[in-house]
Design a protein around this motif. Structure first.
Motif, PDB file in Angstrom:
ATOM      1  N   VAL A 186     -61.873  16.956 -35.440  1.00 43.78           N
ATOM      2  CA  VAL A 186     -61.501  16.523 -36.800  1.00 43.78           C
ATOM      3  C   VAL A 186     -62.639  17.270 -37.205  1.00 43.78           C
ATOM      4  N   ASP A 187     -62.470  18.467 -37.957  1.00 44.31           N
ATOM      5  CA  ASP A 187     -63.773  19.139 -38.489  1.00 44.31           C
ATOM      6  C   ASP A 187     -63.761  19.860 -40.073  1.00 44.31           C
ATOM      7  N   THR A 188     -64.131  18.319 -40.782  1.00 44.07           N
ATOM      8  CA  THR A 188     -64.370  18.301 -42.373  1.00 44.07           C
ATOM      9  C   THR A 188     -63.392  19.159 -43.505  1.00 44.07           C
ATOM     10  N   TYR A 189     -64.411  20.356 -42.728  1.00 50.82           N
ATOM     11  CA  TYR A 189     -63.742  21.864 -43.620  1.00 50.82           C
ATOM     12  C   TYR A 189     -62.411  21.589 -43.808  1.00 50.82           C
ATOM     13  N   HIS A 190     -62.179  22.319 -42.510  1.00 46.45           N
ATOM     14  CA  HIS A 190     -60.466  22.438 -41.994  1.00 46.45           C
ATOM     15  C   HIS A 190     -59.688  21.032 -42.760  1.00 46.45           C
ATOM     16  N   VAL A 191     -59.791  20.039 -42.400  1.00 50.54           N
ATOM     17  CA  VAL A 191     -59.130  18.789 -42.583  1.00 50.54           C
ATOM     18  C   VAL A 191     -58.963  17.619 -44.055  1.00 50.54           C
ATOM     19  N   TRP A 192     -60.545  17.746 -44.475  1.00 49.23           N
ATOM     20  CA  TRP A 192     -60.500  17.257 -46.101  1.00 49.23           C
ATOM     21  C   TRP A 192     -59.465  17.061 -47.250  1.00 49.23           C
ATOM     22  N   TRP A 193     -59.024  17.820 -47.096  1.00 46.59           N
ATOM     23  CA  TRP A 193     -57.728  17.990 -47.783  1.00 46.59           C
ATOM     24  C   TRP A 193     -56.605  17.313 -47.721  1.00 46.59           C
ATOM     25  N   ASP A 194     -56.728  16.870 -46.281  1.00 48.82           N
ATOM     26  CA  ASP A 194     -54.779  16.332 -45.823  1.00 48.82           C
ATOM     27  C   ASP A 194     -54.419  15.122 -46.464  1.00 48.82           C
ATOM     28  N   PRO A 195     -53.504  15.117 -46.808  1.00 53.19           N
ATOM     29  CA  PRO A 195     -53.072  13.466 -47.147  1.00 53.19           C
ATOM     30  C   PRO A 195     -52.624  13.018 -46.808  1.00 53.19           C
ATOM     31  N   ASP A 196     -52.626  13.073 -45.953  1.00 51.92           N
ATOM     32  CA  ASP A 196     -52.097  12.658 -44.304  1.00 51.92           C
ATOM     33  C   ASP A 196     -53.298  12.406 -43.192  1.00 51.92           C
TER      34      ASP A 196
ATOM     35  N   THR B  96     -35.727  25.214 -71.770  1.00 49.73           N
ATOM     36  CA  THR B  96     -34.952  25.253 -70.243  1.00 49.73           C
ATOM     37  C   THR B  96     -36.070  23.650 -69.482  1.00 49.73           C
ATOM     38  N   ARG B  97     -35.346  23.275 -68.272  1.00 50.74           N
ATOM     39  CA  ARG B  97     -35.210  21.739 -68.106  1.00 50.74           C
ATOM     40  C   ARG B  97     -36.967  21.999 -67.132  1.00 50.74           C
ATOM     41  N   GLU B  98     -37.295  22.881 -66.843  1.00 47.29           N
ATOM     42  CA  GLU B  98     -38.050  22.869 -65.540  1.00 47.29           C
ATOM     43  C   GLU B  98     -39.448  23.552 -66.509  1.00 47.29           C
ATOM     44  N   LEU B  99     -40.223  21.735 -66.047  1.00 42.27           N
ATOM     45  CA  LEU B  99     -41.518  22.347 -66.972  1.00 42.27           C
ATOM     46  C   LEU B  99     -42.295  22.014 -65.025  1.00 42.27           C
ATOM     47  N   VAL B 100     -43.242  22.650 -65.025  1.00 44.55           N
ATOM     48  CA  VAL B 100     -43.913  23.561 -63.350  1.00 44.55           C
ATOM     49  C   VAL B 100     -45.823  22.264 -63.789  1.00 44.55           C
ATOM     50  N   PHE B 101     -45.303  21.377 -63.019  1.00 42.67           N
ATOM     51  CA  PHE B 101     -46.888  20.605 -63.142  1.00 42.67           C
ATOM     52  C   PHE B 101     -48.021  20.904 -62.136  1.00 42.67           C
ATOM     53  N   VAL B 102     -48.914  21.957 -62.703  1.00 46.40           N
ATOM     54  CA  VAL B 102     -50.752  21.980 -62.159  1.00 46.40           C
ATOM     55  C   VAL B 102     -50.921  20.196 -61.323  1.00 46.40           C
ATOM     56  N   VAL B 103     -50.954  19.407 -60.680  1.00 48.64           N
ATOM     57  CA  VAL B 103     -51.854  18.489 -61.284  1.00 48.64           C
ATOM     58  C   VAL B 103     -53.259  17.249 -61.649  1.00 48.64           C
ATOM     59  N   GLY B 104     -54.345  19.035 -61.514  1.00 47.71           N
ATOM     60  CA  GLY B 104     -55.174  18.941 -61.550  1.00 47.71           C
ATOM     61  C   GLY B 104     -56.240  19.130 -60.113  1.00 47.71           C
ATOM     62  N   ALA B 158     -57.525  22.491 -53.506  1.00 48.21           N
ATOM     63  CA  ALA B 158     -57.414  20.657 -53.617  1.00 48.21           C
ATOM     64  C   ALA B 158     -58.812  20.619 -54.675  1.00 48.21           C
ATOM     65  N   ALA B 159     -59.867  20.847 -53.766  1.00 49.28           N
ATOM     66  CA  ALA B 159     -61.337  20.759 -54.903  1.00 49.28           C
ATOM     67  C   ALA B 159     -60.772  20.487 -56.352  1.00 49.28           C
ATOM     68  N   ASP B 160     -60.841  22.522 -56.552  1.00 48.33           N
ATOM     69  CA  ASP B 160     -60.614  22.097 -58.094  1.00 48.33           C
ATOM     70  C   ASP B 160     -59.096  22.520 -58.736  1.00 48.33           C
ATOM     71  N   ARG B 161     -58.253  22.794 -58.287  1.00 46.69           N
ATOM     72  CA  ARG B 161     -57.084  23.225 -59.087  1.00 46.69           C
ATOM     73  C   ARG B 161     -55.567  21.769 -59.061  1.00 46.69           C
ATOM     74  N   ALA B 162     -55.492  21.581 -56.987  1.00 43.67           N
ATOM     75  CA  ALA B 162     -54.732  20.573 -57.839  1.00 43.67           C
ATOM     76  C   ALA B 162     -54.514  19.943 -55.930  1.00 43.67           C
ATOM     77  N   VAL B 163     -54.577  18.418 -56.663  1.00 37.74           N
ATOM     78  CA  VAL B 163     -54.759  17.399 -55.069  1.00 37.74           C
ATOM     79  C   VAL B 163     -53.840  17.270 -53.880  1.00 37.74           C
ATOM     80  N   LEU B 164     -52.441  17.328 -54.990  1.00 40.95           N
ATOM     81  CA  LEU B 164     -51.423  17.392 -54.547  1.00 40.95           C
ATOM     82  C   LEU B 164     -51.287  18.531 -53.680  1.00 40.95           C
ATOM     83  N   SER B 165     -51.235  18.898 -52.114  1.00 43.49           N
ATOM     84  CA  SER B 165     -51.137  20.196 -51.527  1.00 43.49           C
ATOM     85  C   SER B 165     -49.743  20.411 -50.328  1.00 43.49           C
ATOM     86  N   THR B 166     -48.828  19.468 -50.172  1.00 44.57           N
ATOM     87  CA  THR B 166     -47.653  19.665 -50.026  1.00 44.57           C
ATOM     88  C   THR B 166     -47.132  19.457 -50.318  1.00 44.57           C
TER      89      THR B 166
END
Lengths: 289, 289
Positions: A186-196, B96-104, B158-166
């Protein structure tokens, strides 16, 4: 005085120090172990390198790195198997069971340049070749009582360094093999962002596969070479309290290795760096272990 | 002559062009649609912006972007809801019906600097706030017949723009809501590396949630600002044939939007860029749709 016995200095964090200097810095800072790289072990020979570490009262927490398993040609496959056999022998010789594997990116890829004409972009097939090479190498590792430790790299390195991007994927790759022979770090730099991440760490614990816990922070802005954007624990955006608690709850009781790629830290005095590594570990990690 | 009717030019790809210039470039290059950004719609008013697009014989494939939902303070939450209400109205107004969200990202984070003292690093809690804000906003979107389109951003943001990653995480967030009201976009740049991508695209299709397919390539080396390392389709490491086939097999029959952040491409002539977008779409994507 904090107990730094599980705190390990990966020698890449003091890249410009010799093996002896890195070991001295770790010992003087009161750390319990060092993580080594193959070029250092090869330079001294495994027996001598082992003696340098043991004479300083330290352990070798891991050896970096085997891997690079994605070659598609018969020659590339044979070379990967031969080189990893040597890496396994070096790990056994230098006195660690834990041989960290970076599995490799797309064949012919480079962090420094666009794809050459005809570059193979089939990441699905590259992942299958990783699985195939693990099947070749696991018996060799078992024979030497060494563990292949799969390292998921941050997805920003998926093209050029590792088609293995999540801890869950690492566990899936490890699943066919005995947990003493193939594990994960487990390397924090590589996996910290993972929702799982929480679920994957818990699974790794249940399956007995956590072979290492590596720490460093996610710094912004990125360094000019993105690979080197890592920071001392506490300087970036990673929540070490939470991730460390997950790792501890999964039953991990091994070394905690700080591995940082950062030009500024490489330019610093190795002893100063080792002391900072110990202090940050004591502040941000140890209370949650 | 290839059929470019599903090929859309996202206006961020020709960042320095006016709305009229971007629309003209797309129409002259024979594309079928444009993706717009809110600042352009606000500049002209939604009705006028819509007319500019429709008079050129094009459609608006999506509006970028709502989102930024991770604020933890009552003021921040109220502001996010109010601003996204305006974004929803703008999407409906521009046709348009489609409004793209970048969650922050993490509250107070920045791509330009290290975390300030006291920065909140709790990514798990930030993700929960995204879910909470979606529950606030979904009824407003439904009322205007607009779809909130969740965009997973590459984990390097993931840190600065979107905590939604997958894509899988996006589908989990969307799950409580009607598929006409909350969907997902598949953006090759952000998701190409994901070992679960094929399964997640298939799931998105089954659940009726694929609201967009955005394309651009993963270029190496990284640009000095990593965000701008994107390239024309075919210039980087992404396997468009495979991902496009997965999207098509999932039943997607909407527009395919090229969105590229790249200083060199921004400096090029917009018409030349639109023609390249069309040509690369015809070569690398259309045969697999």
């Amino acid at each position: 005085m904090s107990d730094l016995s599980r705190c390990s200095l990966n020698s890449a964090t003091v890249k410009h120090a010799s093996l002896t200097e890195a070991v001295e810095a770790a010992a003087t800072a009161g750390l319990g172990a060092v993580g080594l790289w193959r070029h250092q072990v090869q330079e001294h020979g495994a027996g001598t390198a082992r003696k340098i570490v043991e004479d300083a009262g330290l352990r070798v927490s891991s050896l970096c790195r085997g891997g690079f398993l994605t070659a598609a040609t018969p020659e590339g496959v044979a070379e990967a198997v031969a080189d990893n056999r040597r890496a396994i022998e070096e790990a056994a010789g230098v006195g660690t069971r834990e041989l960290v594997f970076v599995v490799g990116g797309l064949p012919g890829s480079s962090p420094e340049q666009p794809p050459a004409p005809g570059t193979d972009r089939d990441v699905v097939a590259a992942r299958q070749r990783v699985a195939d090479r693990l099947a070749d190498l696991a018996p060799i590792a078992a024979e030497h009582d060494v563990r292949i430790v799969l390292e998921a790299l941050h997805p920003m390195f998926a093209a050029d360094r590792a088609v293995l991007s999540t801890l869950g994927q690492a566990l899936d790759l490890a699943a066919p093999f005995d947990a003493r022979t193939v594990g994960v770090v487990v390397d924090t730099y590589h996996v910290w962002w993972d929702p799982d991440l929480q679920a994957s760490i818990a699974r790794a614990g249940r399956e007995g596969r956590i072979a290492g816990y590596q720490i460093c922070d996610w710094n912004l802005p990125f360094a000019s070479l993105a690979l080197n954007s890592r920071g001392h624990v506490g300087d970036g955006y990673i929540d070490f309290a939470t991730i460390t608690r997950w790792v501890a709850e999964a039953g991990y009781d091994g070394d905690v290795e700080t591995e940082i790629f950062n030009e500024e830290i490489w330019a610093a005095d190795p002893l100063e760096t080792a002391r900072t590594v110990g202090a940050r570990y004591a502040e941000h990690v140890l209370p949650h272990l």
